[in-house]
Design a protein around this motif. Sequence first.
Motif, short mmCIF file in Angstrom:
data_model
loop_
_atom_site.label_atom_id
_atom_site.label_comp_id
_atom_site.label_asym_id
_atom_site.label_seq_id
_atom_site.Cartn_x
_atom_site.Cartn_y
_atom_site.Cartn_z
N GLY A 177 0.79 -1.23 0.00
CA GLY A 177 0.00 0.00 0.00
C GLY A 177 0.82 1.28 0.00
N SER A 235 -0.58 3.05 2.73
CA SER A 235 -2.01 2.85 2.56
C SER A 235 -2.62 3.28 3.86
CB SER A 235 -2.31 1.37 2.37
OG SER A 235 -2.55 0.73 3.61
N THR A 280 -6.82 -1.26 -6.26
CA THR A 280 -5.44 -1.12 -5.79
C THR A 280 -4.51 -2.02 -6.60
OG1 THR A 280 -6.35 -0.68 -3.60
CG2 THR A 280 -4.00 -1.16 -3.72
#
Lengths: 355, 355
Positions: free
Chosen positions: A136, A171, A338
């Motif tokens: 992330g 993230s 993502t």
Amino acid sequence: MELKTIENIDIVKSSTTKINEVDFDNISFGNTFTDHMLICDYANGEWQKPIIQPYAPFTIDPSAKVFHYGQAIFEGMKAYKDEQDDVWLFRPEENFMRFNKSAVRMAMPEVPEEVFLGGLKKLLELEKDWVKKGNGSSLYIRPFMIATGPGVVAAPAMFYRFMIILSPAKSYYSGAVKVVVAEHFSRAANGGIGAAKAAGNYSGQFYPTKLANEKGYQQIIWTDDATHTKLEEAGTMNVFFRINDTLYTAPTSERILDGITRKSLIDLAKRENIKVEVRSVLVDELVNAAKDGSLKEIFGAGTAAVISPISGFAYKEEYFELPNVEDSIAMDLKDKLTKIQTKLADDTFGWTVKI
Amino acid sequence: MELKTIENIDIVKSSTTKINEVDFDNISFGNTFTDHMLICDYANGEWQKPIIQPYAPFTIDPSAKVFHYGQAIFEGMKAYKDEQDDVWLFRPEENFMRFNKSAVRMAMPEVPEEVFLGGLKKLLELEKDWVKKGNGSSLYIRPFMIATGPGVVAAPAMFYRFMIILSPAKSYYSGAVKVVVAEHFSRAANGGIGAAKAAGNYSGQFYPTKLANEKGYQQIIWTDDATHTKLEEAGTMNVFFRINDTLYTAPTSERILDGITRKSLIDLAKRENIKVEVRSVLVDELVNAAKDGSLKEIFGAGTAAVISPISGFAYKEEYFELPNVEDSIAMDLKDKLTKIQTKLADDTFGWTVKI
Ligand SMILES: Cc1ncc(COP(=O)(O)O)c(C=O)c1O
Ligand SMILES: Cc1ncc(COP(=O)(O)O)c(C=O)c1O
């Protein structure tokens, strides 16, 4: 799509780097900046030669119009690094076009593609070590433009500065976000600037959000200012509602930002055969759906968090907790999007662009 | 009322002065600044010691929240010099209180009276040669506050800067101002920040005003954003309508700035036995009054121009020219208010405050 580079640019490299001081695994969003920034000034009706130089404070006149009349716009985008150490952007041309739409609405000069995207490419080439792989991680990109022209007269400035600064990001999982549905305060007016990413749209939300925070809610879902019956968007996110197995999100309008995450999620959901309806959702509908159990999920969609699940909402002193769903569409879409952004899944839409 | 001075302040005097370079009789509004400015920073939850120092650009971080989220407010006031060379302010405590109301709405710290009014007194003592006598001359005062705290996260800053800058001004006659009544664009939302003197309220008007300018109109009279049927205010002025011999002006609200000129004119008109009604005026009413000849005058009211007569308005592609009235209430009130401000008439209201 391929990014054209820019040749007509000055580059002054920093003699030091801050990169070793940064703990990339424990980084708070938006507070750490990379070694360089891009500056391009607008003067005498023309954009001047851009320069990439060490990140640092700059000098500005106290009468600069940005301070007095809020002539300022920005964008938010992210760069990701794949397993091969290539750096990727997600739909950067959308940010570029939206930036210039904002510029027009705020009576500011449009920034040439060569400066915005070409300059960004150069800057990212220089700062590629700041884009971390996996987990992330990303590099948050903040292009912005301010009115530097002087004068305490309420009229557009003659001088502007376009800049790009970069901030490494993890993230971010914001925890269980509880929201308040706005009954009194609002974010944007009909015929106003809500659809522009203009600085003035954000600070007006701080006070109502503070009041919500004091009551234990993290965010506000804004409603239309005339009737407060239509659900519009959150602070820096568009909003989706899942009722039974259909996703609903408000159509974009003059009051709502045309979010790139929002429109990507709509396309992605359609590809996955998830029903999506773009139409106004009424507060009453939401309350009824919460009461009869058909309201399964609410989530915010925006570049910073991609998708931010909402665990419940308050309206008229009543709090509605959402169920814990097993088959979260929000989490599924977040994962899929993502993966496209970070090149772990096939980009069938052609959204990703290599630096 | 008397202004308390401030003792806890640093003063660094300029070694030179620009005053001899200024042609005070031909000065454009808001573009010339005096030799000094006041700065007071807010950090760690406290206002620091203010400083008066030479007017100059200052340095600020590219990620300062004022640039990204528009956390910025200001005030506008004027100083006048009387025949005895004394310098006077007009209802400065009103500006001070309004400033702090704006601060609360924008989630910014309130500025202490000692800094705002006491600091202003010190600054004016130093700059009194810049306040010229007679002929509509004044020194325009611009207190403002910006979020200097860094970070590209949409949340209130931790650091702020309060400043006062001064700009010499002539009485300005703006010529015959033609206006457009807003049919689509708007200035403020219900539950928004229209009642605050927040930077973000102004730049949103530039583009619609530019469109109006292109059609030959100088200003816009804003209407409520929900229905566009109620007349609200102009760019940086409240608005009065004279129908027959009664003045009408909209009540202040969340969408309308509580103008000090406006409220002073209401009191002054009442003293002069002019009928004033504070109520919403509908666009339809205005059009009908223009058609049947009962609409005599329209004028804007604000610190910069005091009163700015409007010679006609456009609505739905139709243009309504106002009659040339002999007994202009606007001109009469302007004369009376200006005389109070410049100490040429008795200040029966106790509005003026000596420095
Ligand atoms: C008001 C507002 N709505 C929605 C969004 C989401 O837009 P995007 O998905 O393009 O980041 C943003 C920006 O982040 C925003 O500022
Ligand atoms: C939006 C707006 N309305 C009205 C006014 C008039 O207020 P005042 O008479 O206090 O200058 C101003 C400020 O000048 C303003 O910015």
